[in-house]
Write a protein that holds these residues in place. Sequence first.
Motif, mmCIF file in Angstrom:
data_model
loop_
_atom_site.group_PDB
_atom_site.id
_atom_site.type_symbol
_atom_site.label_atom_id
_atom_site.label_comp_id
_atom_site.label_asym_id
_atom_site.label_seq_id
_atom_site.Cartn_x
_atom_site.Cartn_y
_atom_site.Cartn_z
ATOM 1 N N GLN A 132 -123.900 36.468 -83.722
ATOM 2 C CA GLN A 132 -124.824 36.480 -82.485
ATOM 3 C C GLN A 132 -123.781 36.520 -81.191
ATOM 4 O O GLN A 132 -124.234 37.141 -80.293
ATOM 5 N N MET A 133 -122.768 35.753 -81.375
ATOM 6 C CA MET A 133 -121.823 35.698 -80.154
ATOM 7 C C MET A 133 -121.338 36.822 -79.963
ATOM 8 O O MET A 133 -121.165 37.387 -78.911
ATOM 9 N N THR A 134 -120.689 37.469 -81.043
ATOM 10 C CA THR A 134 -120.117 38.953 -80.969
ATOM 11 C C THR A 134 -121.081 39.879 -80.260
ATOM 12 O O THR A 134 -120.756 40.488 -79.355
ATOM 13 N N GLN A 135 -122.335 39.927 -80.561
ATOM 14 C CA GLN A 135 -123.257 40.856 -80.107
ATOM 15 C C GLN A 135 -123.702 40.543 -78.499
ATOM 16 O O GLN A 135 -123.457 41.319 -77.890
ATOM 17 N N HIS A 136 -123.467 39.364 -78.256
ATOM 18 C CA HIS A 136 -123.920 38.710 -76.942
ATOM 19 C C HIS A 136 -122.761 39.181 -76.070
ATOM 20 O O HIS A 136 -123.048 39.977 -74.923
ATOM 21 N N LEU A 137 -121.504 39.065 -76.391
ATOM 22 C CA LEU A 137 -120.240 39.497 -75.738
ATOM 23 C C LEU A 137 -120.094 41.156 -75.554
ATOM 24 O O LEU A 137 -120.130 41.468 -74.839
ATOM 25 N N GLN A 138 -120.437 41.798 -76.803
ATOM 26 C CA GLN A 138 -120.584 43.149 -76.456
ATOM 27 C C GLN A 138 -121.474 43.565 -75.784
ATOM 28 O O GLN A 138 -121.200 44.910 -75.327
ATOM 29 N N GLN A 139 -122.449 43.037 -75.318
ATOM 30 C CA GLN A 139 -123.406 43.549 -74.420
ATOM 31 C C GLN A 139 -123.010 43.014 -73.144
ATOM 32 O O GLN A 139 -123.959 43.456 -72.000
ATOM 33 N N GLY A 140 -121.932 42.709 -72.746
ATOM 34 C CA GLY A 140 -121.402 42.486 -71.501
ATOM 35 C C GLY A 140 -121.853 40.884 -70.905
ATOM 36 O O GLY A 140 -121.875 40.852 -69.603
ATOM 37 N N LEU A 164 -115.102 30.005 -84.394
ATOM 38 C CA LEU A 164 -116.042 30.676 -83.435
ATOM 39 C C LEU A 164 -115.200 31.944 -82.358
ATOM 40 O O LEU A 164 -115.869 32.541 -81.945
ATOM 41 N N LEU A 165 -113.775 31.450 -82.331
ATOM 42 C CA LEU A 165 -113.290 32.457 -81.521
ATOM 43 C C LEU A 165 -112.921 33.834 -82.080
ATOM 44 O O LEU A 165 -112.713 34.813 -81.301
ATOM 45 N N GLY A 166 -113.276 33.743 -83.339
ATOM 46 C CA GLY A 166 -113.345 35.320 -83.980
ATOM 47 C C GLY A 166 -114.232 36.390 -83.159
ATOM 48 O O GLY A 166 -113.953 37.456 -83.027
ATOM 49 N N SER A 167 -115.325 35.817 -82.535
ATOM 50 C CA SER A 167 -116.250 36.417 -81.874
ATOM 51 C C SER A 167 -115.618 37.431 -80.625
ATOM 52 O O SER A 167 -115.666 38.356 -80.203
ATOM 53 N N ALA A 168 -114.610 36.584 -80.017
ATOM 54 C CA ALA A 168 -113.892 37.334 -78.861
ATOM 55 C C ALA A 168 -112.936 38.492 -79.547
ATOM 56 O O ALA A 168 -112.890 39.543 -78.980
ATOM 57 N N ILE A 169 -112.491 38.282 -80.950
ATOM 58 C CA ILE A 169 -111.658 39.122 -81.209
ATOM 59 C C ILE A 169 -112.417 40.227 -81.786
ATOM 60 O O ILE A 169 -112.247 41.627 -81.636
ATOM 61 N N GLU A 170 -113.490 40.198 -82.298
ATOM 62 C CA GLU A 170 -114.441 41.326 -82.779
ATOM 63 C C GLU A 170 -115.168 42.061 -81.558
ATOM 64 O O GLU A 170 -115.448 43.043 -81.590
ATOM 65 N N ALA A 171 -115.344 41.487 -80.698
ATOM 66 C CA ALA A 171 -116.143 41.872 -79.323
ATOM 67 C C ALA A 171 -115.031 42.586 -78.498
ATOM 68 O O ALA A 171 -115.378 43.229 -77.547
ATOM 69 N N GLY A 172 -113.734 42.129 -78.767
ATOM 70 C CA GLY A 172 -112.675 42.868 -77.870
ATOM 71 C C GLY A 172 -112.635 42.270 -76.298
ATOM 72 O O GLY A 172 -112.370 43.128 -75.475
ATOM 73 N N VAL A 173 -112.888 41.214 -76.379
ATOM 74 C CA VAL A 173 -112.989 40.613 -74.912
ATOM 75 C C VAL A 173 -111.796 39.525 -75.097
ATOM 76 O O VAL A 173 -111.435 38.924 -76.073
#
Length: 267
Positions: A132-140, A164-173
């Motif tokens: 959910q975090m990854t999707q949130h970040l990918q949506q800007g 949970l920091l993996g979400s930043a890696i997956e989202a590319g932020v």
Amino acid sequence: MIRVRRLARVTRVLLVVLAGLLMASAVAALERLKLGGSMAMRQRCSRWFMARLSNALPFRITVIGERPDRPMLWVCNHVSWTDIPLLGRLMPLSFLSKAEVRTWPVAGWLAHKAGTLFIRRGAGDSRLVQRQMTQHLQQGSPLLIFPEGTTTDGRSLRTFHGRLLGSAIEAGVDLQPVAIQYLRNGQPDTLAPFIGDDDLLSHIRRLLSHEQGEVHVHLLKPIASAGQDRAVLALQARQAVQLALFGAEPVEAPVMTPVSPSSARAA
């Protein structure tokens, strides 16, 4: 005099909460009518509310550093529930919060309407929340988490959990490390921390009964996530916050155990 001051402050906080309820109700109505309610709108409304709530709290706020000009995963040390309005006023943000907050009267509903993501500690749903975090970040949409997982008295830092920091890696932020520091008469504030068996109403009454304290918010240099390991990211973020709050202290790098191809397939 103390009673008059507390009554005035309580009245101001209640008026802000009432305004927040009316605004959140309007957003909910727009969502039901499918006329709005986007995450961008929620975050803008949340920022408006957080700014007014933080102005009603007895703190003088100093922001040090530059606000990011792009969506990032914000990571901050955690001292009190007041961290949320004090940080949420800076720019449109969503938060990751413990699931118990969702059940708080008024505050839980407002947090939900502001786009907060909730996680149950020890429930094994961290992977779902990370998606959910990854999707949130990918949506800007910028997102803020407290990687210590709990509050402290502000005099030390706990381990920053990296799962949970993996979400930043997956989202590319990138990561935006933040250090928040509460002071009173130049010393660590003993009133601001929300820890142990403290309850929300008692803590609010205690804060509103005293003179203003100071809050320093340090917006630190962003940390690139590309090609990083989440444990290393967590260590780098903790070291940056540690340096801003207390000065440097030696922290051993985590030992990375190589994963064999057979082990990877088994996982």
